[in-house]
Design a protein around this motif. Structure first.
Motif, PDB file in Angstrom:
ATOM      1  N   SER A 151      -6.817  26.812   1.877  1.00  0.00           N
ATOM      2  CA  SER A 151      -5.813  25.736   1.869  1.00  0.00           C
ATOM      3  C   SER A 151      -6.082  24.709   2.957  1.00  0.00           C
ATOM      4  CB  SER A 151      -4.406  26.318   2.043  1.00  0.00           C
ATOM      5  OG  SER A 151      -4.045  27.083   0.916  1.00  0.00           O
ATOM      6  N   ALA A 152      -5.644  23.477   2.712  1.00  0.00           N
ATOM      7  CA  ALA A 152      -5.818  22.384   3.666  1.00  0.00           C
ATOM      8  C   ALA A 152      -4.879  22.575   4.853  1.00  0.00           C
ATOM      9  CB  ALA A 152      -5.536  21.048   2.987  1.00  0.00           C
ATOM     10  N   PRO A 153      -5.193  21.977   6.015  1.00  0.00           N
ATOM     11  CA  PRO A 153      -4.330  22.124   7.200  1.00  0.00           C
ATOM     12  C   PRO A 153      -2.879  21.739   6.951  1.00  0.00           C
ATOM     13  CG  PRO A 153      -6.434  21.165   7.832  1.00  0.00           C
ATOM     14  CD  PRO A 153      -6.444  21.242   6.334  1.00  0.00           C
ATOM     15  N   ILE A 154      -2.645  20.645   6.200  1.00  0.00           N
ATOM     16  CA  ILE A 154      -1.258  20.205   5.951  1.00  0.00           C
ATOM     17  C   ILE A 154      -0.493  21.260   5.164  1.00  0.00           C
ATOM     18  CG2 ILE A 154      -1.938  18.924   3.883  1.00  0.00           C
ATOM     19  CD1 ILE A 154       0.877  17.937   6.327  1.00  0.00           C
ATOM     20  N   ASP A 155      -1.165  21.952   4.222  1.00  0.00           N
ATOM     21  CA  ASP A 155      -0.485  22.977   3.423  1.00  0.00           C
ATOM     22  C   ASP A 155      -0.100  24.177   4.279  1.00  0.00           C
ATOM     23  OD1 ASP A 155      -0.800  21.504   1.029  1.00  0.00           O
ATOM     24  OD2 ASP A 155      -2.862  22.206   0.844  1.00  0.00           O
ATOM     25  N   VAL A 156      -0.982  24.556   5.196  1.00  0.00           N
ATOM     26  CA  VAL A 156      -0.688  25.686   6.082  1.00  0.00           C
ATOM     27  C   VAL A 156       0.436  25.317   7.052  1.00  0.00           C
ATOM     28  CG1 VAL A 156      -1.644  27.266   7.800  1.00  0.00           C
ATOM     29  CG2 VAL A 156      -3.064  26.502   5.885  1.00  0.00           C
ATOM     30  N   ALA A 157       0.392  24.092   7.570  1.00  0.00           N
ATOM     31  CA  ALA A 157       1.400  23.652   8.532  1.00  0.00           C
ATOM     32  C   ALA A 157       2.795  23.597   7.925  1.00  0.00           C
ATOM     33  CB  ALA A 157       1.025  22.286   9.091  1.00  0.00           C
ATOM     34  N   ARG A 199       0.374  22.556  -3.274  1.00  0.00           N
ATOM     35  CA  ARG A 199      -0.519  21.724  -2.471  1.00  0.00           C
ATOM     36  C   ARG A 199       0.151  20.385  -2.198  1.00  0.00           C
ATOM     37  NH1 ARG A 199      -6.298  20.434  -4.228  1.00  0.00           N
ATOM     38  NH2 ARG A 199      -6.344  19.654  -2.086  1.00  0.00           N
ATOM     39  N   ALA A 200       0.150  19.954  -0.950  1.00  0.00           N
ATOM     40  CA  ALA A 200       0.769  18.679  -0.587  1.00  0.00           C
ATOM     41  C   ALA A 200       0.074  17.517  -1.289  1.00  0.00           C
ATOM     42  CB  ALA A 200       0.713  18.484   0.935  1.00  0.00           C
ATOM     43  N   LYS A 201      -1.218  17.637  -1.512  1.00  0.00           N
ATOM     44  CA  LYS A 201      -1.993  16.539  -2.084  1.00  0.00           C
ATOM     45  C   LYS A 201      -1.744  16.363  -3.573  1.00  0.00           C
ATOM     46  CE  LYS A 201      -6.741  14.793  -2.341  1.00  0.00           C
ATOM     47  NZ  LYS A 201      -8.157  15.059  -1.952  1.00  0.00           N
ATOM     48  N   THR A 202      -1.612  17.470  -4.302  1.00  0.00           N
ATOM     49  CA  THR A 202      -1.525  17.385  -5.766  1.00  0.00           C
ATOM     50  C   THR A 202      -0.231  17.934  -6.351  1.00  0.00           C
ATOM     51  OG1 THR A 202      -2.609  19.535  -6.035  1.00  0.00           O
ATOM     52  CG2 THR A 202      -4.032  17.579  -5.914  1.00  0.00           C
ATOM     53  N   GLY A 203       0.501  18.735  -5.573  1.00  0.00           N
ATOM     54  CA  GLY A 203       1.720  19.342  -6.113  1.00  0.00           C
ATOM     55  C   GLY A 203       1.446  20.541  -6.998  1.00  0.00           C
ATOM     56  N   LEU A 229       0.823  -1.210   0.000  1.00  0.00           N
ATOM     57  CA  LEU A 229       0.000   0.000   0.000  1.00  0.00           C
ATOM     58  C   LEU A 229       0.855   1.257   0.000  1.00  0.00           C
ATOM     59  CD1 LEU A 229      -2.614  -1.159   2.665  1.00  0.00           C
ATOM     60  CD2 LEU A 229      -2.814  -1.290   0.176  1.00  0.00           C
ATOM     61  N   ASP A 230       0.299   2.372  -0.488  1.00  0.00           N
ATOM     62  CA  ASP A 230       1.056   3.625  -0.525  1.00  0.00           C
ATOM     63  C   ASP A 230       1.087   4.268   0.860  1.00  0.00           C
ATOM     64  OD1 ASP A 230      -1.265   5.494  -0.176  1.00  0.00           O
ATOM     65  OD2 ASP A 230      -1.866   4.629  -2.091  1.00  0.00           O
ATOM     66  N   LYS A 231       1.950   5.263   1.003  1.00  0.00           N
ATOM     67  CA  LYS A 231       2.180   5.877   2.312  1.00  0.00           C
ATOM     68  C   LYS A 231       0.926   6.513   2.888  1.00  0.00           C
ATOM     69  CE  LYS A 231       7.115   6.853   1.648  1.00  0.00           C
ATOM     70  NZ  LYS A 231       8.143   7.914   1.579  1.00  0.00           N
ATOM     71  N   SER A 232       0.148   7.165   2.034  1.00  0.00           N
ATOM     72  CA  SER A 232      -1.054   7.824   2.508  1.00  0.00           C
ATOM     73  C   SER A 232      -2.056   6.813   3.075  1.00  0.00           C
ATOM     74  CB  SER A 232      -1.711   8.609   1.374  1.00  0.00           C
ATOM     75  OG  SER A 232      -2.917   9.209   1.802  1.00  0.00           O
TER      76      SER A 232
END
Length: 466
Positions: free
Chosen positions: A274-280, A309-313, A123-126
């Motif tokens: 923006s998503a929380p991960i992007d702000v962090a 964006r962390a999710k899509t780049g 499985l992938d990391k996510s």
């Protein structure tokens, strides 16, 4: 005298110590010579009853473990009896042959089964992060990290789901249950869990934990109320001449404070939803302060962020005017980000450069999930207060100002809130919104909620002006 029958015993291999400091429990067959098979379980020497060949009662899940290892021993004894009954010669290897599943002593520990499944399916990391999150939630609920897959009964899972629904979003509950179900189904396929004991046979978690309302959002009027709440909380004075309240900046830098929760919430909105991960993950290097002049010759300073964006780049480029609100959100963190290796918000690191979790992307996501959950909890409190004020105003004036849907409140709402606030402004168009939110025009619809209130429909048509 020569032994005519194999001696089959459960023993603790004290001359072998595992990484956790315990010793493996082995099934030993002696018949001319000795052969052993691991049962998949372990304990310390003080927790092993050598005479009874059992784990002592005080050990976690002793009853379940003893049942499993004793059943395994009895299967091997039954196999020995079959050989002897038919007059066939046998060896220790033949008794311990695990080619047939019914003679397997694979671990029934949930985490072992989960890790085996992850390794087998690559499985992938996510996805792995979701499985680890579900395991950690279960470990906290059950009060031990060493629980068995057999422990997940329908009754326990019902209590687990109801408890989670009080703390996290329905979407998180649904995802967590889906990962637990996958591990349990895998255990069933291995013969480690009877199909009739599968905890979701009758318990339909999809009905208890419906998919999160991905269309939920905070309307523009209430976002303005949240903005005003934050400004009152943090500052004093007017737009032109204001200062931070005494001690407000210090409280803001504590990521567990109410001030930080409201600030983080507004920061996600101001950074184009923006998503929380992007702000962090934002660093000082992602920011440049520039001056821009409008058509009337008026010049303003802007916080110009550039990140992916962390999710899509995909590139995100918020341009935020340095007004009272923006400065009250960003300035205290910009002044101290050198203490955090450049991280603007103290989520990935604190002011001593130390990481909250392991320095991996999965570790960072866990840190962000923790803060996002804490933020949602505190924002429900804040929005409850705002709703009380609005309800009182509505009673006094006879108006019907909208309330915030506190039950559906989550950090994910911010993307929808930003999208809907933008579309309610004059001159808004979907292509521009897609660019702001780093989405394609074809997929931006996931953040757009259809209008269903009469006054919204009336105002939207009135804007056409024809």
């Amino acid at each position: 005298m020569k032994v005519q029958s194999a001696v089959i015993r459960l023993v603790l291999r004290t001359n072998k110590t595992l990484a956790n400091g315990m010793h493996p429990i082995m099934l030993r067959v002696s018949f001319g010579y000795m052969k052993e098979r691991s049962t998949g379980y372990c304990c310390s020497a003080s927790d092993w009853d050598k005479k009874a060949e059992l784990v002592k009662a005080g050990f976690p899940h002793a009853v379940e473990i003893n049942k499993i290892i004793t059943d395994f021993k009895n299967k091997i004894i039954a196999r020995r009896f079959q050989f002897e009954l038919m007059g066939k010669k046998y060896t220790p290897e033949m008794l311990l042959d695990d080619n047939r599943l019914e003679f397997s002593a694979q671990s029934h520990v949930y985490k072992d089964i989960m890790e085996r499944m992850i390794s087998e399916k690559q499985l992938d990391k996510s996805t792995i992060a979701h499985y680890n999150y579900s395991y950690n939630r279960l470990a906290v609920f059950l009060g031990t990290e060493h629980f068995l897959v057999n422990d997940l009964t329908e009754h326990r899972m019902l209590r687990f789901i109801k408890g989670m629904l009080e703390e996290v979003s329905e979407g998180t509950v649904h995802t967590t249950c889906a990962k637990i179900a996958a591990v349990c189904n895998y255990a069933v396929s291995l013969g480690l869990l009877p199909a009739e004991d599968y905890c979701f046979n009758k318990l339909k978690y999809a009905k208890l934990a419906k998919k999160a309302n991905r269309k939920a959002y905070v309307d523009k009027d209430n976002m303005l109320r949240i903005r005003d709440y934050y400004l009152r909380l943090m500052t004093t004075g007017d737009e032109e001449h204001w200062t931070f309240r005494p001690g407000a900046e210090k409280r803001l830098l504590n990521r567990h404070s109410l001030e930080f929760a409201v600030c983080f919430w507004l920061a996600m909105f101001k950074l184009n939803g923006s998503a929380p991960i992007d702000v962090a993950l934002l660093k000082e290097e992602n920011l440049e302060i520039r001056h821009f002049t409008d058509a009337n010759g008026h010049s303003d300073r802007y916080y110009c962020f550039d990140f992916k964006r962390a999710k899509t780049g995909i590139d995100v480029r918020p341009r935020i005017v340095c007004d009272r609100l923006a400065r009250a959100i960003f300035e205290p963190f910009l002044q101290t980000c050198h203490l955090r290796d450049g991280y603007i918000f103290p989520i990935i690191q604190n002011n001593k450069h130390s990481l909250r979790h392991q320095p991996t992307y999965e570790g960072q996501k866990r840190a962000v999930q923790h803060i996002a959950h804490a933020t949602s909890v505190k924002m429900k409190q804040v929005c409850g207060e705002i709703n009380s004020v609005t309800e009182d105003y509505n009673r006094r004036t006879g108006q019907h100002l909208p309330l915030i849907d506190v039950a559906s409140l989550s950090c994910y709402n911010m993307r929808h809130s930003f999208a809907m606030a933008y579309l309610s402004s004059p001159g808004a168009n979907v292509n521009s919104l897609a660019s702001l939110m780093a989405r394609s025009p074809n997929s931006i619809g996931v953040y757009i909620t259809q209008l269903n209130k009469d006054h919204d429909l009336i105002e939207s048509v009135a804007r056409i002006g024809i």
